[in-house]
Enzyme design. Structure first.
Site, PDB file in Angstrom:
ATOM      1  N   VAL A 132      -2.510   5.615  -1.285  1.00  0.00           N
ATOM      2  CA  VAL A 132      -2.948   6.754  -0.468  1.00  0.00           C
ATOM      3  C   VAL A 132      -2.080   7.954  -0.819  1.00  0.00           C
ATOM      4  O   VAL A 132      -0.854   7.859  -0.819  1.00  0.00           O
ATOM      5  CB  VAL A 132      -2.816   6.436   1.042  1.00  0.00           C
ATOM      6  N   MET A 157       0.845  -1.174   0.000  1.00  0.00           N
ATOM      7  CA  MET A 157       0.000   0.000   0.000  1.00  0.00           C
ATOM      8  C   MET A 157       0.893   1.241   0.000  1.00  0.00           C
ATOM      9  O   MET A 157       1.419   1.621   1.037  1.00  0.00           O
ATOM     10  CB  MET A 157      -0.917  -0.016   1.227  1.00  0.00           C
ATOM     11  N   PRO A 158       1.073   1.887  -1.143  1.00  0.00           N
ATOM     12  CA  PRO A 158       1.891   3.096  -1.189  1.00  0.00           C
ATOM     13  C   PRO A 158       1.226   4.247  -0.437  1.00  0.00           C
ATOM     14  O   PRO A 158       0.003   4.402  -0.469  1.00  0.00           O
ATOM     15  CB  PRO A 158       1.975   3.434  -2.677  1.00  0.00           C
ATOM     16  N   LEU A 159       2.062   5.043   0.196  1.00  0.00           N
ATOM     17  CA  LEU A 159       1.617   6.266   0.858  1.00  0.00           C
ATOM     18  C   LEU A 159       2.516   7.387   0.372  1.00  0.00           C
ATOM     19  O   LEU A 159       3.734   7.344   0.553  1.00  0.00           O
ATOM     20  CB  LEU A 159       1.718   6.139   2.382  1.00  0.00           C
TER      21      LEU A 159
END
Length: 66
Positions: A41, A1-3
């Site tokens: 995100v 999940m990239p942020l």
């Protein structure tokens, strides 16, 4: 999940511009790194120019100089 966190000064970016940046960053991560857009995100943090310093002075002061 990239942020991804993007910090900008609080002075002029419209809601539409920020939405396009969020979409563009999401698409970039999908296209270049194969990241799932549904789990990407993107946060845009807006900072007052009095709280952002460059070269020992605030952005507010730098801009006041012209």
């Amino acid at each position: 999940m990239p942020l991804v966190t993007i910090k900008i000064t609080r002075d002029g970016a419209t809601a539409e511009q920020k939405a396009r940046v969020i979409q563009g960053v999401t698409n970039l991560l999908r296209d270049e790194m194969g990241k799932n857009p549904q789990t990407t995100v993107v946060i845009i943090e807006e900072v007052d120019t009095d709280n952002w310093g460059i070269g020992g002075e605030t952005v507010t002061a730098r801009r006041a100089k012209g």
